[in-house]
Write an enzyme that holds these catalytic residues in place. Structure first.
Site, PDB file in Angstrom:
ATOM      1  N   GLU A  41     -13.205   2.532   4.290  1.00  0.00           N
ATOM      2  CA  GLU A  41     -13.027   3.063   2.939  1.00  0.00           C
ATOM      3  C   GLU A  41     -14.304   2.909   2.099  1.00  0.00           C
ATOM      4  O   GLU A  41     -14.706   3.820   1.376  1.00  0.00           O
ATOM      5  CB  GLU A  41     -11.863   2.338   2.266  1.00  0.00           C
ATOM      6  CG  GLU A  41     -11.409   2.917   0.950  1.00  0.00           C
ATOM      7  CD  GLU A  41     -10.218   2.169   0.384  1.00  0.00           C
ATOM      8  OE1 GLU A  41      -9.815   1.145   0.975  1.00  0.00           O
ATOM      9  OE2 GLU A  41      -9.685   2.608  -0.662  1.00  0.00           O
TER      10      GLU A  41
ATOM     11  N   ASP B   2      -9.883   2.875  -9.229  1.00  0.00           N
ATOM     12  CA  ASP B   2      -8.830   1.992  -9.721  1.00  0.00           C
ATOM     13  C   ASP B   2      -9.296   0.743 -10.469  1.00  0.00           C
ATOM     14  O   ASP B   2      -8.878   0.490 -11.584  1.00  0.00           O
ATOM     15  CB  ASP B   2      -7.921   1.564  -8.549  1.00  0.00           C
ATOM     16  CG  ASP B   2      -7.544   2.741  -7.649  1.00  0.00           C
ATOM     17  OD1 ASP B   2      -7.924   3.886  -7.945  1.00  0.00           O
ATOM     18  OD2 ASP B   2      -6.872   2.507  -6.637  1.00  0.00           O
TER      19      ASP B   2
HETATM   20  C1  GLC Z   1      -7.592   4.488  -3.689  1.00  0.00           C
HETATM   21  C2  GLC Z   1      -8.756   5.139  -4.421  1.00  0.00           C
HETATM   22  C3  GLC Z   1      -8.357   6.515  -4.945  1.00  0.00           C
HETATM   23  C4  GLC Z   1      -7.824   7.350  -3.796  1.00  0.00           C
HETATM   24  C5  GLC Z   1      -6.709   6.635  -3.051  1.00  0.00           C
HETATM   25  C6  GLC Z   1      -6.303   7.345  -1.782  1.00  0.00           C
HETATM   26  O1  GLC Z   1      -6.551   4.212  -4.573  1.00  0.00           O
HETATM   27  O2  GLC Z   1      -9.183   4.327  -5.462  1.00  0.00           O
HETATM   28  O3  GLC Z   1      -9.439   7.156  -5.546  1.00  0.00           O
HETATM   29  O4  GLC Z   1      -7.386   8.581  -4.255  1.00  0.00           O
HETATM   30  O5  GLC Z   1      -7.121   5.347  -2.680  1.00  0.00           O
HETATM   31  O6  GLC Z   1      -7.398   7.502  -0.934  1.00  0.00           O
END
Ligand code: GLC
Length: 422
Positions: free
Chosen positions: A373, A161
């Site tokens: 994460e 992102d």
């Molecule tokens: C965040 C990450 C993305 C992922 C999402 C759900 O937005 O950047 O890559 O798919 O989380 O885990």
């Protein structure tokens, strides 16, 4: 890391995947993190299917089945499926129940992994049409000029992102607040609603990026689409997929490659975005480098302590970039999902020791800080979402080199087209 600790982690990983599983309207899927990401995500579900082959193959199959229910008429698969709307990330994407942007196409790879484990031919037949349609969409709507590179219309489509690869396009300096970045990406969603998600128009007017990992992943998945088509007895379709894989590989060489590194590009003239992030290793995953080129990449960049060889490699952004921020989401921290891509790429080229090191350090991160994460690349401190599923991918770092052997002959740098039998 001891084998006892790894075994304990394995039990925790299985429990986490089971805990994050949901059933909605008769479909099963896994949420990446119950509190932070309580919906279904596209590339996440592919990761889940891959690693679930280690734990629960039926759940792996269901993950793919639920995902393709969201495919749109034009073939697009959205990056989010809101089976049940919650309070977080509750944006209006201009469509009901889903987002209106996509994510890197890992579906063929996931399906092939499940097939290799189960030999389930009927599953191949069930999911294959959706893959073909999705790849067709990416090479039609996302490549309106027919240059064999798929474009993304929002940074979130890269899966990274707030990566600094996109700062320039968002008119943001190398260091800025997360909220500011988010605001710019939401502006893009609003603009895309105006151009009605007509990808060609959106790219031309607002955000026009050809991203390296997205296209490397597409190339690899096209090769696998070909393998699947062959198993299903569709030789012409298989050849078409192999040809497309080669076309993308060639286009990436021409438009993105410079002095040993691939760079994402923007705009109609394919201007290169010279920000050094983990993306430089993604071509290893798809076999887009010669062994010599791969060797130089690993020596000069991966194993360079000033760039990517941190205490817990690999940081998502090189440490010598001005945008490197080791605790800021996609701006530096180590992500196990990214380590998984790098691991597979290293194995493909025979960098066994380096791959083993990345696996070991990934497991050590989870042992130290839990299923977070992302992690600080030097201290190992965990950040972001909790109970995050991607970390379980460490259990798919198991040296399956045979997986891509069939694809080696499709490499752009050794372009001898051999018959594919599998
Ligand atoms: C965040 C990450 C993305 C992922 C999402 C759900 O937005 O950047 O890559 O798919 O989380 O885990």
């Amino acid at each position: 890391m001891s084998s006892d600790s790894l075994e304990a982690l394995r039990t925790d990983a299985a429990a986490l995947l089971a805990r994050n599983r949901r059933v909605s309207r008769g479909f099963r899927y896994t949420v990446p993190s119950p509190r932070t990401y309580p919906y279904q995500w596209l590339w996440d579900s592919c990761f889940h299917a891959i690693v679930l082959t280690e734990f629960d193959v039926d759940a792996a199959k269901d993950e793919l089945r639920s995902l393709i229910t969201a495919q749109q008429e034009n073939g697009m698969i959205p990056h989010m499926v809101y089976w049940e709307r919650g309070d977080v990330i509750n944006f209006d994407w201009g469509v009901e129940g889903i987002s209106s942007i996509t994510q890197p196409p890992m579906l063929a790879y996931a399906l092939w992994t499940v097939y290799q484990k189960t030999g389930d031919h009927s599953l191949l037949a069930e999911i294959y049409p959706a893959i073909q349609k999705f790849h067709d969409y990416l090479l039609r709507d996302r490549d309106p000029r027919g240059n064999n590179l798929a474009g993304i219309i929002n940074p979130d489509e890269s899966g990274e992102d707030n990566s600094p690869r996109f700062d320039y396009l968002l008119d943001l300096p190398p260091v800025h607040e997360w909220g500011e970045n988010m605001r710019r990406r939401l502006e893009l969603v609003a603009q895309n609603k105006v151009c009605n998600f007509d990808a060609a128009k959106c790219m031309r007017n607002f955000f026009w990026v050809k991203d390296v990992p997205f296209n490397a992943i597409l190339a690899e998945n096209l090769g696998i689409e070909g393998l699947i088509a062959e198993v299903l007895g569709e030789r012409d379709a298989a050849q078409r997929a192999y040809d497309r894989r080669k076309d993308i590989a060639r286009a990436m060489r021409v438009r993105m490659y410079e002095d040993g590194l691939y760079w994402s590009t923007y705009g109609p003239e394919y201007e290169r975005i010279k920000v050094k992030t983990w993306h430089i290793f993604s071509p290893l995953f798809a076999g887009l480098l010669s062994p010599e080129e791969a060797g130089r990449l690993v020596e000069n960049h991966l194993k360079n302590p000033d760039e990517f060889w941190s205490v817990y490699p690999i940081p998502t952004v090189a440490k010598d970039e001005p945008s490197y921020q080791p605790a800021e989401m996609w701006r530096g921290p180590t992500w196990i999902g990214i380590n998984w891509f790098v691991y597979q790429g290293l194995m493909r080229y025979g960098f066994i020791e380096e791959a083993a090191h990345i696996k070991d350090r990934s497991a050590a991160l989870i042992e130290l800080s839990g299923f977070r994460e992302y992690f600080h690349p030097d201290t190992g401190e965990g950040h972001g979402a909790e109970d995050f599923t991607w970390n379980t991918l460490v259990f798919d770092m198991n040296g399956r080199v045979e997986f891509t052997r069939n694809l080696e002959n499709l490499s752009i740098v050794t372009p001898a087209p051999a018959p594919l039998t599998k």
